[in-house]
Design a protein around this motif. Structure first.
Motif, PDB file in Angstrom:
ATOM      1  N   ASP A  35       0.854  -1.183   0.000  1.00 48.48           N
ATOM      2  CA  ASP A  35       0.000   0.000   0.000  1.00 48.48           C
ATOM      3  C   ASP A  35       0.889   1.231   0.000  1.00 48.48           C
ATOM      4  O   ASP A  35       1.747   1.381   0.871  1.00 48.48           O
ATOM      5  CB  ASP A  35      -0.920   0.011   1.222  1.00 48.48           C
ATOM      6  N   ARG A  37       1.323   5.459   0.027  1.00 50.77           N
ATOM      7  CA  ARG A  37       0.649   6.647   0.557  1.00 50.77           C
ATOM      8  C   ARG A  37       1.369   7.894   0.082  1.00 50.77           C
ATOM      9  O   ARG A  37       2.567   7.875  -0.164  1.00 50.77           O
ATOM     10  CB  ARG A  37       0.688   6.646   2.085  1.00 50.77           C
ATOM     11  N   ASP A  38       0.620   9.001  -0.015  1.00 49.48           N
ATOM     12  CA  ASP A  38       1.185  10.305  -0.381  1.00 49.48           C
ATOM     13  C   ASP A  38       2.091  10.199  -1.608  1.00 49.48           C
ATOM     14  O   ASP A  38       3.262  10.580  -1.574  1.00 49.48           O
ATOM     15  CB  ASP A  38       1.947  10.920   0.799  1.00 49.48           C
ATOM     16  N   ARG A  49      -0.562  15.301  -4.967  1.00 50.63           N
ATOM     17  CA  ARG A  49      -0.366  14.039  -4.251  1.00 50.63           C
ATOM     18  C   ARG A  49      -1.579  13.139  -4.450  1.00 50.63           C
ATOM     19  O   ARG A  49      -2.700  13.617  -4.491  1.00 50.63           O
ATOM     20  CB  ARG A  49      -0.176  14.281  -2.762  1.00 50.63           C
ATOM     21  N   ASP A  51      -3.546  10.223  -2.516  1.00 57.81           N
ATOM     22  CA  ASP A  51      -3.637   9.762  -1.129  1.00 57.81           C
ATOM     23  C   ASP A  51      -3.098   8.362  -0.916  1.00 57.81           C
ATOM     24  O   ASP A  51      -2.255   8.129  -0.070  1.00 57.81           O
ATOM     25  CB  ASP A  51      -5.080   9.820  -0.631  1.00 57.81           C
ATOM     26  N   GLY A  52      -3.593   7.419  -1.680  1.00 55.98           N
ATOM     27  CA  GLY A  52      -3.165   6.046  -1.480  1.00 55.98           C
ATOM     28  C   GLY A  52      -3.510   5.166  -2.655  1.00 55.98           C
ATOM     29  O   GLY A  52      -4.438   5.459  -3.411  1.00 55.98           O
ATOM     30  N   GLN A  53      -2.743   4.103  -2.795  1.00 58.31           N
ATOM     31  CA  GLN A  53      -2.956   3.170  -3.911  1.00 58.31           C
ATOM     32  C   GLN A  53      -2.262   1.856  -3.567  1.00 58.31           C
ATOM     33  O   GLN A  53      -1.144   1.856  -3.060  1.00 58.31           O
ATOM     34  CB  GLN A  53      -2.355   3.734  -5.203  1.00 58.31           C
TER      35      GLN A  53
END
Length: 89
Positions: A35, A37-38, A49, A51-53
């Motif tokens: 995962d 982030r940023d 940016r 957020d998440g992926q």
């Protein structure tokens, strides 16, 4: 995401079922996922940016460290105009 670029100490999760992805760089099998982030893509914009992926981790010969999939590009809001050779983000 190639395993060679994982940060030190990163512990990817094992997938119950491996994922097979076919890209222009070849076909890759992923048994792990991380995962992110940023996320920043400075080649496009140093200030935006994501957020998440989740990202599948692959090994093996490949000249790319990261292969961005359509799911990520859609989430990021990237637009590709192949006629004008423009990427908008």
């Amino acid at each position: 995401l190639h395993s060679r670029v994982l940060p030190k100490g990163c512990q990817p999760r094992l997938l119950e079922n491996p994922i097979r992805s076919t890209t222009i760089a070849g076909t890759f099998e992923s048994k792990r996922v991380v995962d992110l982030r940023d996320i920043v893509l400075p080649e496009f914009d140093r200030n935006k940016r994501i957020d998440g992926q989740s990202a599948f981790v692959f090994d093996g010969p490949c000249r790319y460290n990261v292969i961005l999939g359509r799911d990520f590009l859609l989430k990021a809001g990237m637009e590709f105009d192949f006629q004008k050779k423009i990427v908008r983000w």
